[in-house]
Structures are given as structure tokens and as C-alpha cells.
Scaffold this motif. Structure first.
Motif, PDB file in Angstrom:
ATOM      1  N   TYR A   1      37.273   3.283   7.021  1.00 12.78           N
ATOM      2  CA  TYR A   1      36.132   2.777   6.638  1.00 12.78           C
ATOM      3  C   TYR A   1      36.498   1.157   6.118  1.00 12.78           C
ATOM      4  O   TYR A   1      35.689   0.136   6.636  1.00 12.78           O
ATOM      5  CB  TYR A   1      35.100   3.242   5.540  1.00 12.78           C
ATOM      6  CG  TYR A   1      33.785   2.554   5.668  1.00 12.78           C
ATOM      7  CD1 TYR A   1      32.910   3.295   6.618  1.00 12.78           C
ATOM      8  CD2 TYR A   1      33.189   1.595   5.289  1.00 12.78           C
ATOM      9  CE1 TYR A   1      31.595   2.967   6.907  1.00 12.78           C
ATOM     10  CE2 TYR A   1      32.040   0.996   5.414  1.00 12.78           C
ATOM     11  CZ  TYR A   1      31.145   1.720   6.324  1.00 12.78           C
ATOM     12  OH  TYR A   1      29.942   1.431   6.495  1.00 12.78           O
TER      13      TYR A   1
ATOM     14  N   LEU B   1      38.176  -0.518   7.646  1.00  9.78           N
ATOM     15  CA  LEU B   1      38.357  -1.474   9.075  1.00  9.78           C
ATOM     16  C   LEU B   1      36.853  -2.020   9.080  1.00  9.78           C
ATOM     17  O   LEU B   1      36.809  -3.153   9.974  1.00  9.78           O
ATOM     18  CB  LEU B   1      38.461  -0.656  10.220  1.00  9.78           C
ATOM     19  CG  LEU B   1      39.847   0.126  10.182  1.00  9.78           C
ATOM     20  CD1 LEU B   1      40.166   1.240  11.380  1.00  9.78           C
ATOM     21  CD2 LEU B   1      41.120  -1.114  10.120  1.00  9.78           C
ATOM     22  N   VAL B   2      35.954  -1.687   8.446  1.00 16.87           N
ATOM     23  CA  VAL B   2      34.652  -2.531   8.463  1.00 16.87           C
ATOM     24  C   VAL B   2      34.619  -3.778   7.928  1.00 16.87           C
ATOM     25  O   VAL B   2      33.607  -4.827   8.279  1.00 16.87           O
ATOM     26  CB  VAL B   2      33.389  -1.595   7.863  1.00 16.87           C
ATOM     27  CG1 VAL B   2      32.064  -2.182   7.765  1.00 16.87           C
ATOM     28  CG2 VAL B   2      33.455  -0.331   8.486  1.00 16.87           C
TER      29      VAL B   2
ATOM     30  N   SER C   1      31.848  -5.147  12.707  1.00 19.71           N
ATOM     31  CA  SER C   1      31.940  -4.282  11.326  1.00 19.71           C
ATOM     32  C   SER C   1      30.729  -3.351  11.379  1.00 19.71           C
ATOM     33  O   SER C   1      30.878  -2.100  11.051  1.00 19.71           O
ATOM     34  CB  SER C   1      31.766  -5.315  10.210  1.00 19.71           C
ATOM     35  OG  SER C   1      30.339  -5.889  10.182  1.00 19.71           O
TER      36      SER C   1
ATOM     37  N   ILE D   1      31.739  -0.529  13.887  1.00 16.47           N
ATOM     38  CA  ILE D   1      32.936   0.268  13.559  1.00 16.47           C
ATOM     39  C   ILE D   1      32.145   1.477  12.334  1.00 16.47           C
ATOM     40  O   ILE D   1      32.421   2.551  12.319  1.00 16.47           O
ATOM     41  CB  ILE D   1      33.778  -0.434  12.762  1.00 16.47           C
ATOM     42  CG1 ILE D   1      34.531  -1.162  14.036  1.00 16.47           C
ATOM     43  CG2 ILE D   1      34.658   0.392  11.839  1.00 16.47           C
ATOM     44  CD1 ILE D   1      35.923  -2.252  13.252  1.00 16.47           C
TER      45      ILE D   1
ATOM     46  N   LEU E   1      31.969   5.434  12.778  1.00 14.00           N
ATOM     47  CA  LEU E   1      32.722   6.113  11.580  1.00 14.00           C
ATOM     48  C   LEU E   1      31.835   7.236  10.893  1.00 14.00           C
ATOM     49  O   LEU E   1      32.145   8.403  10.844  1.00 14.00           O
ATOM     50  CB  LEU E   1      33.435   5.322  10.612  1.00 14.00           C
ATOM     51  CG  LEU E   1      34.650   4.491  10.873  1.00 14.00           C
ATOM     52  CD1 LEU E   1      35.055   3.590   9.818  1.00 14.00           C
ATOM     53  CD2 LEU E   1      35.592   5.522  11.400  1.00 14.00           C
TER      54      LEU E   1
END
Length: 182
Positions: free
Chosen positions: A104, A106-107, A113, A116, A120
Motif C-alpha cells: 500500500y 505505493l499509493v 494512487s 493502486i 490492492l
């Protein structure tokens, strides 16, 4: 095609069972989720102790959201399927479903964002369905009924936290970056 997909999901369920990470993964997911807005906290010129406090509180709240989600799953499993279980043993088994939440962080990526985050959270939900089938033999259709209320509870709690704190931070960051680029 459908049989091949079901076979793949069943093997994924066996892999998730082998992970057996338990409830301890909740804190890791909470930390990953709170770390995803670290840049926004830095941009708001918070001191390191303030950033740490924000991240710890957010991590605990997010971990609580997923714990409530898992407890909701256990209640629905008892009510709809009549499977008696202890919530902590159920939570230990279902903890492996949360491992995509470790990504997460990576959000924090700009522009993508939300995509992603949704991907997830959907992946986590799919893992719950797969584990329900692998552990309790519940079909994917019945698993949707069992897991949907808990999934909605988690989405609402995570959404409230994002809307309340993080969006404001990202807006301030965007304004400051735009001012620097002018």
C-alpha cells in the motif's frame, strides 16, 4: 476457462494457507498504509516527532479497521454458514489475506494512487474469498455474502481516514509544488 480459474484460485488458497502469517500482519499493513502519505506530511512542514505520531496513530487505526473487518467476516460466517469458530483463530487464519496491503505504500505515487489503492483492496478481498473456500469449503458465491459486509466496513473506515487527513495533506502539497514550479 472457468474451471481453470477455479483451479488457480484453489492453488492460491493453499499458498495463502502455507503463509500462515496470522494477526501480526495487521500492524505491517497499517504501517504500509500510513507510510503512503509520508511525503504529504513532510510537505506540511511537520516535525519528525509529529510525523511519527501521525503515522503511528494512522497505522493503529488502519490496523483496527482491518481487524474489525475480519471480526465481521467471522460473525457473518457463523450466522450464514453456521460454522462455530473463535474469532482469534479465524483472524489468525485470515491474516494471510492481508499481505497485498504491505504494498500500500505505493499509493503515494501521484496520479495513479486511487487505482493502486482500489486494486490492492480488491486483491485483499479476493484473498479472503480464496481463504474462505480453502479453509471452510465455502463456495465463492457464498463467500461473497460472508465477506462483503466486512469489506464494506473496512472500505468505509479507511475512506474516512483518508478523506479526513490525507486528502488535505495532498492538497497542500500540490499547491506548494505548483507554487515552486511557477
Amino acid at each position: 476457462m472457468a474451471d481453470q480459474l477455479i483451479t488457480s484460485l484453489e492453488s492460491m488458497g493453499q499458498l495463502l494457507l502455507a503463509m500462515d502469517t496470522g494477526v501480526g500482519l495487521l500492524i505491517g499493513v497499517g504501517i504500509s498504509m500510513s507510510a503512503s502519505h509520508g511525503f504529504a506530511l513532510l510537505a506540511n512542514r511537520l516535525t519528525p516527532p509529529q510525523i511519527l505520531l501521525h503515522m503511528v496513530v494512522d497505522a493503529l487505526v488502519l490496523s483496527l479497521a482491518f481487524l474489525l473487518c475480519i471480526l465481521c467476516h467471522s460473525v457473518m460466517l457463523m450466522v450464514l454458514e453456521g460454522i462455530p469458530l473463535q474469532p482469534i483463530s479465524f483472524a489468525n487464519r485470515m491474516g494471510a489475506a492481508l499481505w497485498p496491503g504491505l504494498l500500500y505504500v505505493l499509493v503515494a505515487a501521484p496520479y495513479v494512487s486511487d487505482v493502486i489503492a482500489i486494486a490492492l483492496l480488491a486483491w485483499i478481498h479476493l484473498n479472503v474469498l480464496v481463504l474462505l473456500q480453502a479453509v471452510y469449503g465455502i463456495s465463492f458465491q457464498a463467500g461473497l455474502l460472508v465477506a462483503l459486509p466486512g469489506y464494506i466496513v473496512a472500505l468505509l473506515l479507511v475512506g474516512l481516514l483518508f478523506a479526513q487527513r490525507w486528502r488535505r495533506s495532498y492538497d497542500i502539497l500540490a499547491r506548494e509544488v505548483a507554487a515552486l514550479l511557477r
